[in-house]
Design an enzyme around this catalytic site. Structure first.
Site, PDB file in Angstrom:
ATOM      1  N   GLU A 170       0.799  -1.233   0.000  1.00 54.78           N
ATOM      2  CA  GLU A 170       0.000   0.000   0.000  1.00 54.78           C
ATOM      3  C   GLU A 170       0.834   1.287   0.000  1.00 54.78           C
ATOM      4  O   GLU A 170       0.603   2.196   0.791  1.00 54.78           O
ATOM      5  CB  GLU A 170      -0.948  -0.021   1.202  1.00 54.78           C
ATOM      6  CG  GLU A 170      -1.863  -1.234   1.191  1.00 54.78           C
ATOM      7  CD  GLU A 170      -2.758  -1.338   2.419  1.00 54.78           C
ATOM      8  OE1 GLU A 170      -2.636  -0.513   3.340  1.00 54.78           O
ATOM      9  OE2 GLU A 170      -3.587  -2.268   2.465  1.00 54.78           O
ATOM     10  N   ASN A 212       2.044  -5.249  -3.178  1.00 49.68           N
ATOM     11  CA  ASN A 212       0.633  -5.519  -2.889  1.00 49.68           C
ATOM     12  C   ASN A 212      -0.108  -4.215  -2.597  1.00 49.68           C
ATOM     13  O   ASN A 212       0.386  -3.367  -1.847  1.00 49.68           O
ATOM     14  CB  ASN A 212       0.571  -6.427  -1.640  1.00 49.68           C
ATOM     15  CG  ASN A 212      -0.796  -6.987  -1.351  1.00 49.68           C
ATOM     16  OD1 ASN A 212      -1.412  -7.599  -2.229  1.00 49.68           O
ATOM     17  ND2 ASN A 212      -1.282  -6.803  -0.134  1.00 49.68           N
ATOM     18  N   HIS A 249     -10.557  -5.846  -2.536  1.00 46.62           N
ATOM     19  CA  HIS A 249     -11.655  -5.682  -1.580  1.00 46.62           C
ATOM     20  C   HIS A 249     -12.761  -4.917  -2.319  1.00 46.62           C
ATOM     21  O   HIS A 249     -12.656  -3.701  -2.511  1.00 46.62           O
ATOM     22  CB  HIS A 249     -11.198  -4.875  -0.364  1.00 46.62           C
ATOM     23  CG  HIS A 249     -10.147  -5.543   0.447  1.00 46.62           C
ATOM     24  ND1 HIS A 249     -10.389  -6.673   1.198  1.00 46.62           N
ATOM     25  CD2 HIS A 249      -8.846  -5.240   0.653  1.00 46.62           C
ATOM     26  CE1 HIS A 249      -9.274  -7.032   1.827  1.00 46.62           C
ATOM     27  NE2 HIS A 249      -8.319  -6.179   1.505  1.00 46.62           N
ATOM     28  N   GLU A 278      -6.422 -10.561  -1.364  1.00 45.33           N
ATOM     29  CA  GLU A 278      -7.258 -10.299  -0.178  1.00 45.33           C
ATOM     30  C   GLU A 278      -8.732 -10.214  -0.577  1.00 45.33           C
ATOM     31  O   GLU A 278      -9.483  -9.363  -0.090  1.00 45.33           O
ATOM     32  CB  GLU A 278      -6.820  -8.996   0.516  1.00 45.33           C
ATOM     33  CG  GLU A 278      -5.356  -8.990   0.909  1.00 45.33           C
ATOM     34  CD  GLU A 278      -4.931  -7.739   1.674  1.00 45.33           C
ATOM     35  OE1 GLU A 278      -5.798  -6.999   2.170  1.00 45.33           O
ATOM     36  OE2 GLU A 278      -3.712  -7.506   1.770  1.00 45.33           O
ATOM     37  N   ASP A 280     -12.487 -10.084  -1.055  1.00 42.98           N
ATOM     38  CA  ASP A 280     -13.804 -10.155  -0.407  1.00 42.98           C
ATOM     39  C   ASP A 280     -14.717  -9.214  -1.176  1.00 42.98           C
ATOM     40  O   ASP A 280     -14.253  -8.244  -1.784  1.00 42.98           O
ATOM     41  CB  ASP A 280     -13.772  -9.843   1.097  1.00 42.98           C
ATOM     42  CG  ASP A 280     -13.010  -8.588   1.474  1.00 42.98           C
ATOM     43  OD1 ASP A 280     -12.902  -7.664   0.633  1.00 42.98           O
ATOM     44  OD2 ASP A 280     -12.535  -8.513   2.612  1.00 42.98           O
TER      45      ASP A 280
HETATM   46  O1  G3I Z   1      -5.235  -8.130  18.893  1.00 42.93           O
HETATM   47  C1  G3I Z   1      -5.729  -6.895  19.389  1.00 42.93           C
HETATM   48  C2  G3I Z   1      -6.474  -7.092  20.655  1.00 42.93           C
HETATM   49  O2  G3I Z   1      -5.578  -7.554  21.642  1.00 42.93           O
HETATM   50  C3  G3I Z   1      -7.105  -5.767  21.066  1.00 42.93           C
HETATM   51  O3  G3I Z   1      -7.879  -5.965  22.212  1.00 42.93           O
HETATM   52  C4  G3I Z   1      -7.981  -5.227  19.956  1.00 42.93           C
HETATM   53  C5  G3I Z   1      -8.594  -3.860  20.288  1.00 42.93           C
HETATM   54  O4  G3I Z   1      -8.847  -3.143  19.130  1.00 42.93           O
HETATM   55  O5  G3I Z   1      -7.209  -5.081  18.805  1.00 42.93           O
HETATM   56  C6  G3I Z   1      -6.662  -6.291  18.345  1.00 42.93           C
HETATM   57  O6  G3I Z   1      -5.909  -6.052  17.227  1.00 42.93           O
HETATM   58  C7  G3I Z   1      -6.626  -5.785  16.042  1.00 42.93           C
HETATM   59  C8  G3I Z   1      -6.219  -6.791  14.979  1.00 42.93           C
HETATM   60  O7  G3I Z   1      -6.831  -6.479  13.756  1.00 42.93           O
HETATM   61  C9  G3I Z   1      -6.597  -8.214  15.360  1.00 42.93           C
HETATM   62  O8  G3I Z   1      -7.972  -8.358  15.403  1.00 42.93           O
HETATM   63  C10 G3I Z   1      -6.304  -4.384  15.582  1.00 42.93           C
HETATM   64  O9  G3I Z   1      -6.815  -3.451  16.514  1.00 42.93           O
HETATM   65  C11 G3I Z   1      -6.873  -4.136  14.229  1.00 42.93           C
HETATM   66  O10 G3I Z   1      -6.374  -2.891  13.736  1.00 42.93           O
HETATM   67  C12 G3I Z   1      -6.438  -5.217  13.268  1.00 42.93           C
HETATM   68  O11 G3I Z   1      -7.061  -4.993  12.039  1.00 42.93           O
HETATM   69  C13 G3I Z   1      -6.434  -5.625  10.936  1.00 42.93           C
HETATM   70  C14 G3I Z   1      -6.030  -4.567   9.927  1.00 42.93           C
HETATM   71  O12 G3I Z   1      -5.510  -5.183   8.772  1.00 42.93           O
HETATM   72  C15 G3I Z   1      -4.940  -3.672  10.497  1.00 42.93           C
HETATM   73  O13 G3I Z   1      -4.490  -2.800   9.550  1.00 42.93           O
HETATM   74  C16 G3I Z   1      -7.426  -6.599  10.335  1.00 42.93           C
HETATM   75  O14 G3I Z   1      -7.631  -7.696  11.243  1.00 42.93           O
HETATM   76  C17 G3I Z   1      -6.863  -7.146   9.017  1.00 42.93           C
HETATM   77  O15 G3I Z   1      -7.854  -7.903   8.366  1.00 42.93           O
HETATM   78  C18 G3I Z   1      -6.472  -5.987   8.114  1.00 42.93           C
HETATM   79  O16 G3I Z   1      -5.909  -6.514   6.951  1.00 42.93           O
HETATM   80  C19 G3I Z   1      -5.559  -5.545   5.949  1.00 42.93           C
HETATM   81  C20 G3I Z   1      -4.327  -6.056   5.250  1.00 42.93           C
HETATM   82  O17 G3I Z   1      -3.311  -6.297   6.181  1.00 42.93           O
HETATM   83  C21 G3I Z   1      -3.868  -5.058   4.183  1.00 42.93           C
HETATM   84  N1  G3I Z   1      -4.939  -4.727   3.277  1.00 42.93           N
HETATM   85  C22 G3I Z   1      -6.174  -4.291   3.908  1.00 42.93           C
HETATM   86  C23 G3I Z   1      -6.661  -5.318   4.915  1.00 42.93           C
HETATM   87  C24 G3I Z   1      -7.978  -4.927   5.497  1.00 42.93           C
HETATM   88  O18 G3I Z   1      -7.869  -3.754   6.268  1.00 42.93           O
END
Ligand code: G3I
Length: 356
Positions: A170, A212, A249, A278, A280
């Site tokens: 990105e 990516n 996405h 990715e 969806d």
């Molecule tokens: O693990 C912590 C947890 O301990 C905490 O209590 C909670 C509170 O918010 O957060 C948890 O972490 C989160 C993590 O996902 C696991 O669920 C983060 O806050 C959250 O920001 C994170 O989001 C991820 C996101 O990337 C971060 O940028 C998404 O799961 C994940 O699907 C998403 O994936 C991205 C790709 O890497 C890049 N392309 C876009 C895609 C979708 O956003």
């Protein structure tokens, strides 16, 4: 260069054995005057097996904390032959303190996948987002060195276990500018992306190295053209890049474009693989999922598709129900459409065929 199919030959060879057995069975039945099966004998019954028969993988983003959920792993183990850790290989996860690397959760996913013959996509080595606090506060040559050290250490840890890395994620801005995204990494110098690719190649020469991004699906968009121009430039100058990941996405604000196949084939024509990394789609329309699969199958260098989660409840956009399985694990119409497309338009039998 080892390609992803060679590194991931177990599902493919299993599928081939199954196909050969099925063909042998058809031959025996035909010789005995039995009724010929109404479907292609090679039609697979899972996403991974059917993709493997087309020389491709079908993967899912996987979260380490869900590997203890048997409903989740039942679908994962049955359907997919590639895995991308959803968050566990990101910078904040793998280097939470500078110079202190933690791979426990990523290793769990890699071990789960590889012990079952699934290949692993690495995601991601250099990104403006999900940086640990120490990196967010860095700039200039110190940040450049820290980023390169991160790329080297992580790619070295997983050397030989990851078939393809999203080396840089990105890095381009949204909108019509076609410019690089402003970030602390970008401010270290425009060559930060190629520096990351060179470090990744040195650390794991056998892995395919991908750039990516999202909103790079529509061929006419400035962001797509900007990434295309960067990849073309890298290929011309010998910067080590092997693949481009289109996140894909899709939703009402960023819909599947009618020229998606043109985008895939145009990148491929530069001499790189293309991977849908990715996927969806809001509300999971079967027709759109089918179109995406058929577009990939139409481009020889589109080597695989990854959906960003397994069940709707696993999605980062769970409210959009964008995946192939319901939250309770049932196959959705989009699943059937994807499987049929992978099987060349044929629907596999739901019950064992009888000889009548
Ligand atoms: O693990 C912590 C947890 O301990 C905490 O209590 C909670 C509170 O918010 O957060 C948890 O972490 C989160 C993590 O996902 C696991 O669920 C983060 O806050 C959250 O920001 C994170 O989001 C991820 C996101 O990337 C971060 O940028 C998404 O799961 C994940 O699907 C998403 O994936 C991205 C790709 O890497 C890049 N392309 C876009 C895609 C979708 O956003």
């Amino acid at each position: 260069m080892i390609d992803s199919c060679q590194r991931n030959n177990r599902p493919r060879s299993t599928a081939r054995r199954r196909a050969a057995l099925a063909l042998a069975a058809v031959g025996l039945l035909a010789a005995a005057g039995a009724v010929v099966l109404p479907v292609a004998a090679s039609a697979g019954t899972t996403l991974g097996a059917s993709a493997a028969e087309r020389g491709r993988y079908f993967g899912a983003a996987v979260a380490a904390n869900k590997l203890s959920d048997s409903a989740y792993t039942t679908i994962l183990n049955r359907e997919f032959n590639s895995v991308t850790p959803e968050n566990e290989m990101k910078i904040d996860a793998t280097e939470p303190q500078q110079g202190q690397f933690t791979f426990t959760n990523a290793d769990r996913i890699v071990s789960h996948a590889r012990s079952r013959g699934m290949s692993v996509r690495g995601h991601t080595l250099a990104w403006h987002s999900q940086q640990p606090g120490w990196m967010q506060n860095m700039s200039g040559s110190a940040l450049r060195q820290a980023m390169l050290n991160h790329v080297t250490q992580v790619a070295t840890h997983f050397r030989g276990q990851v078939v393809a890395w999203d080396v840089v994620n990105e890095a381009f801005a949204d909108g019509g500018s076609g410019a690089r995204r402003d970030s602390n990494l970008q401010r270290t110098g425009n060559d930060w992306i190629e520096a990351a690719f060179r470090a990744a190649r040195a650390a794991d020469p056998g892995a395919k190295l991908c750039y990516n991004d999202y909103n790079t699906d529509d061929w006419t968009h400035a962001k797509t053209q900007a990434v295309y121009n960067m990849v073309r430039d890298f290929k011309q100058r010998g910067v080590p890049i092997d693949c481009v990941g289109l996140q894909s996405h899709f939703n009402s604000g960023s819909p599947y474009p009618g020229n998606y196949r043109t985008t895939l084939s145009s990148f491929a024509a530069l001499g790189v693989d293309v991977q849908i990394t990715e996927l969806d789609i809001q509300n999971a329309p079967a027709d759109t999922y089918r179109n995406v699969v058929n577009d990939c199958l139409a481009v020889a260098r589109c080597t695989g598709i990854t959906v960003w989660g397994i069940r709707d409840s696993d999605s980062w956009r769970a409210d959009q129900n964008p995946l192939l399985f319901t939250s309770s694990g049932a196959k959705k119409p989009a699943y059937d459409a994807v499987l049929a497309a992978l099987n060349g338009g044929t629907t596999p039998p739901t019950t064992p065929p009888t000889t009548g």
